[in-house]
Motif scaffolding. Structure first.
Motif, PDB file in Angstrom:
ATOM      1  N   ASP A  19      51.563  40.288  51.782  1.00  0.00           N
ATOM      2  CA  ASP A  19      50.983  40.298  53.131  1.00  0.00           C
ATOM      3  C   ASP A  19      49.700  39.456  53.151  1.00  0.00           C
ATOM      4  OD1 ASP A  19      49.687  40.944  55.518  1.00  0.00           O
ATOM      5  OD2 ASP A  19      50.373  43.025  55.497  1.00  0.00           O
ATOM      6  N   GLN A  20      49.740  38.361  53.902  1.00  0.00           N
ATOM      7  CA  GLN A  20      48.605  37.429  53.915  1.00  0.00           C
ATOM      8  C   GLN A  20      47.362  38.001  54.600  1.00  0.00           C
ATOM      9  OE1 GLN A  20      48.849  34.492  52.237  1.00  0.00           O
ATOM     10  NE2 GLN A  20      50.855  35.301  51.674  1.00  0.00           N
ATOM     11  N   SER A  21      47.536  39.039  55.399  1.00  0.00           N
ATOM     12  CA  SER A  21      46.386  39.589  56.124  1.00  0.00           C
ATOM     13  C   SER A  21      45.593  40.600  55.282  1.00  0.00           C
ATOM     14  CB  SER A  21      46.856  40.252  57.419  1.00  0.00           C
ATOM     15  OG  SER A  21      47.591  41.425  57.119  1.00  0.00           O
ATOM     16  N   VAL A  22      46.079  40.837  54.062  1.00  0.00           N
ATOM     17  CA  VAL A  22      45.445  41.852  53.204  1.00  0.00           C
ATOM     18  C   VAL A  22      44.961  41.214  51.904  1.00  0.00           C
ATOM     19  CG1 VAL A  22      45.951  43.903  51.784  1.00  0.00           C
ATOM     20  CG2 VAL A  22      46.800  43.771  54.132  1.00  0.00           C
ATOM     21  N   GLU A  23      43.754  41.575  51.473  1.00  0.00           N
ATOM     22  CA  GLU A  23      43.268  41.147  50.158  1.00  0.00           C
ATOM     23  C   GLU A  23      43.101  42.374  49.270  1.00  0.00           C
ATOM     24  OE1 GLU A  23      39.943  38.412  49.863  1.00  0.00           O
ATOM     25  OE2 GLU A  23      40.348  37.733  51.916  1.00  0.00           O
ATOM     26  N   ILE A  24      43.797  42.378  48.132  1.00  0.00           N
ATOM     27  CA  ILE A  24      43.711  43.508  47.214  1.00  0.00           C
ATOM     28  C   ILE A  24      42.692  43.171  46.127  1.00  0.00           C
ATOM     29  CG2 ILE A  24      45.023  44.961  45.617  1.00  0.00           C
ATOM     30  CD1 ILE A  24      47.523  44.258  47.306  1.00  0.00           C
ATOM     31  N   ARG A  25      41.679  43.996  45.994  1.00  0.00           N
ATOM     32  CA  ARG A  25      40.558  43.683  45.096  1.00  0.00           C
ATOM     33  C   ARG A  25      40.179  44.875  44.238  1.00  0.00           C
ATOM     34  NH1 ARG A  25      35.957  40.358  48.358  1.00  0.00           N
ATOM     35  NH2 ARG A  25      37.277  38.676  49.148  1.00  0.00           N
ATOM     36  N   THR A  26      39.583  44.574  43.084  1.00  0.00           N
ATOM     37  CA  THR A  26      38.995  45.663  42.288  1.00  0.00           C
ATOM     38  C   THR A  26      37.527  45.814  42.668  1.00  0.00           C
ATOM     39  OG1 THR A  26      38.396  44.116  40.547  1.00  0.00           O
ATOM     40  CG2 THR A  26      40.448  45.319  40.262  1.00  0.00           C
ATOM     41  N   PHE A  27      37.027  47.024  42.584  1.00  0.00           N
ATOM     42  CA  PHE A  27      35.579  47.218  42.716  1.00  0.00           C
ATOM     43  C   PHE A  27      34.903  46.560  41.527  1.00  0.00           C
ATOM     44  CE2 PHE A  27      36.958  51.236  44.922  1.00  0.00           C
ATOM     45  CZ  PHE A  27      36.357  50.984  46.143  1.00  0.00           C
ATOM     46  N   PRO A  28      33.745  45.928  41.739  1.00  0.00           N
ATOM     47  CA  PRO A  28      33.004  45.389  40.595  1.00  0.00           C
ATOM     48  C   PRO A  28      32.631  46.513  39.619  1.00  0.00           C
ATOM     49  CG  PRO A  28      32.080  44.603  42.683  1.00  0.00           C
ATOM     50  CD  PRO A  28      33.081  45.667  43.028  1.00  0.00           C
ATOM     51  N   ASP A  29      32.635  46.200  38.321  1.00  0.00           N
ATOM     52  CA  ASP A  29      32.323  47.209  37.299  1.00  0.00           C
ATOM     53  C   ASP A  29      30.967  47.867  37.537  1.00  0.00           C
ATOM     54  OD1 ASP A  29      34.702  46.862  36.029  1.00  0.00           O
ATOM     55  OD2 ASP A  29      33.893  45.803  34.272  1.00  0.00           O
ATOM     56  N   TYR A  59      40.674  48.875  44.705  1.00  0.00           N
ATOM     57  CA  TYR A  59      41.103  49.836  43.684  1.00  0.00           C
ATOM     58  C   TYR A  59      40.134  49.763  42.519  1.00  0.00           C
ATOM     59  CZ  TYR A  59      43.186  45.943  40.966  1.00  0.00           C
ATOM     60  OH  TYR A  59      43.396  44.803  40.249  1.00  0.00           O
ATOM     61  N   PRO A  60      40.108  50.714  41.601  1.00  0.00           N
ATOM     62  CA  PRO A  60      40.920  51.938  41.591  1.00  0.00           C
ATOM     63  C   PRO A  60      40.271  53.063  42.401  1.00  0.00           C
ATOM     64  CG  PRO A  60      39.534  51.913  39.648  1.00  0.00           C
ATOM     65  CD  PRO A  60      39.206  50.655  40.425  1.00  0.00           C
ATOM     66  N   GLY A  61      41.071  54.138  42.572  1.00  0.00           N
ATOM     67  CA  GLY A  61      40.571  55.302  43.309  1.00  0.00           C
ATOM     68  C   GLY A  61      39.694  56.160  42.411  1.00  0.00           C
ATOM     69  N   PHE A  96      38.700  48.640  53.505  1.00  0.00           N
ATOM     70  CA  PHE A  96      37.335  48.315  53.915  1.00  0.00           C
ATOM     71  C   PHE A  96      37.369  47.128  54.864  1.00  0.00           C
ATOM     72  CE2 PHE A  96      34.699  50.765  50.860  1.00  0.00           C
ATOM     73  CZ  PHE A  96      35.708  51.267  50.060  1.00  0.00           C
ATOM     74  N   ASN A  97      36.519  47.210  55.873  1.00  0.00           N
ATOM     75  CA  ASN A  97      36.368  46.055  56.755  1.00  0.00           C
ATOM     76  C   ASN A  97      35.146  45.233  56.386  1.00  0.00           C
ATOM     77  OD1 ASN A  97      38.550  45.586  58.474  1.00  0.00           O
ATOM     78  ND2 ASN A  97      38.111  47.494  59.542  1.00  0.00           N
ATOM     79  N   ARG A  98      34.579  45.518  55.216  1.00  0.00           N
ATOM     80  CA  ARG A  98      33.550  44.634  54.667  1.00  0.00           C
ATOM     81  C   ARG A  98      33.735  44.543  53.157  1.00  0.00           C
ATOM     82  NH1 ARG A  98      27.838  48.061  54.793  1.00  0.00           N
ATOM     83  NH2 ARG A  98      28.304  48.651  56.929  1.00  0.00           N
ATOM     84  N   GLU A  99      33.265  43.460  52.588  1.00  0.00           N
ATOM     85  CA  GLU A  99      33.407  43.276  51.147  1.00  0.00           C
ATOM     86  C   GLU A  99      32.419  44.166  50.393  1.00  0.00           C
ATOM     87  OE1 GLU A  99      33.705  39.152  49.673  1.00  0.00           O
ATOM     88  OE2 GLU A  99      33.602  38.589  51.791  1.00  0.00           O
TER      89      GLU A  99
END
Ligand code: CA
Length: 361
Positions: free
Chosen positions: A296-306, A237-239, A163-166
């Motif tokens: 990789d500093q250019s990537v943020e790995i996040r979970t979707f909010p519940d 994530y998750p898918g 995603f290019n937006r949060e």
């Protein structure tokens, strides 16, 4: 030497089975050779899917001692990805590889044989397809399109995507333009987004040029091979949209009927082998590539909010209710899918889920 001995053994077994069983014509005696074409929905040599299909074709050629040769075509080499189903259905080529949910424009019921949001993981999907009545329903549906389907690959649970937006609330999906095929795409649209079903080869450029704001594809292994980490910042994530998507091998029914039983068996076993090997490959490579991405500093790995996931699940249930109300084939398949999922959910909770929890204690 060793391989030759094994092949001779396979041939002898097939012949004796044939002799004991029914009319052994020339074809079944092992004289006839077949040269088939297989069209696929994957970019050339695409890691996991494309390479897996090429390996399957090699297995079939070796195990049949050259009696069934299959030439594999990547997307656009013979036909575009999204024409694979139609091309094999018409018999222009004998065989194809892709995912059933790509054909939802032909039959919405087909989606259950790949994945639906919040559906089943790879263990559960294989349980339903091979041992829970799913494959029988799959064959019944595809009979209408002159096709014989086989499960042939599964990536395991996917990532939610790039995603290019949060995504902090369900409102952030409003107006989002995302590559997300199948049922997940319909869910996004109900949440106010726009869903595209772009084939693999079109995704990177679309994301990089801003034609789409986001894309799901598979997981770290495939996504990095495509360079998606260079075109978006957030990796969620998750898918939820594809918890254990099954891929398919489809064979034109007339072509299938022309194969003697021993070659049919080799094809069936090669598909089952691909199904297992692909899951193993994705399991190993995703783990490796996730570790790379985490550095990789250019990537943020996040979970979707519940609460976003809960809302997406509610929309999924709403759309499923609408689908089964209007499509009797989908209703029949979903009844089987859902009954299996309910049983599997309880077993998964006291087996895999409980075990994974203990390992993290
Ligand atoms: Ca996907």
């Amino acid at each position: 030497m060793k391989r030759r001995a094994v092949l001779a053994g396979v041939g002898a077994m097939a012949l004796s089975g044939c002799a004991a069983e029914r009319n052994c014509d020339d074809a079944a005696s092992g004289q006839e050779t077949f040269e088939w074409k297989m069209v696929t929905t994957w970019p050339p040599n695409f890691p996991g899917m494309g390479t897996g299909v090429i390996r399957m074709a090699e297995h079939i050629e070796k195990a049949s001692a050259g009696r069934l040769k299959i030439r594999v075509y990547a997307a656009n080499e013979l036909v575009p990805a999204m024409q694979v189903f139609d091309t094999v259905s018409r018999g222009t080529v004998e065989m194809g590889h892709g995912a059933a949910y790509y054909w939802k424009g032909v039959s919405e019921a087909a989606q259950f044989f790949t994945a639906i949001p919040f559906g089943m993981n790879v263990l559960e999907m294989n349980g339903w397809l091979y041992a829970g009545g799913g494959l029988e329903l799959y064959r019944e549906l595809y009979e209408n399109y002159n096709l014989m389907p086989f499960p042939a690959g599964n990536t395991g649970v996917q990532m939610g995507g790039w995603f290019n937006r949060e995504i902090n609330s369900i409102d952030d999906l409003n107006g989002l333009v995302m590559r997300i095929p199948g049922f997940g795409g319909a869910v996004l649209e109900r949440a106010g987004g726009t869903a595209y079903a772009l084939a693999g080869g079109e995704i990177f450029t679309s994301l990089q040029t801003g034609v789409i704001d986001a894309t799901e594809w598979v997981g770290p292994y495939n996504d990095m091979a495509m360079g998606l980490h260079e075109a978006a910042r957030y990796y969620y994530y998750p898918g939820w949209q594809e918890p254990g998507p099954a891929l398919e091998c489809i064979i034109n029914k007339e072509a299938w009927a022309q194969l003697p039983v021993d070659l049919q068996t080799i094809v069936e076993l090669a598909c089952a082998t691909l199904n297992d090997q692909m899951t193993a490959e994705f399991s190993a490579r995703n783990a490796e590539q996730l570790a790379v991405l985490e550095e990789d500093q250019s990537v943020e790995i996040r979970t979707f909010p519940d609460d976003v996931l809960v809302k997406l699940r509610e929309i999924t249930d709403e759309l499923l209710a609408e689908l089964v109300a209007k499509d009797p084939q989908a209703a029949k398949i979903y009844a089987s899918f859902d009954a299996y999922r309910k049983k599997a959910q309880r077993w998964s909770a006291v087996s895999e889920q409980a075990f994974l929890r203990t390992r993290d204690l």
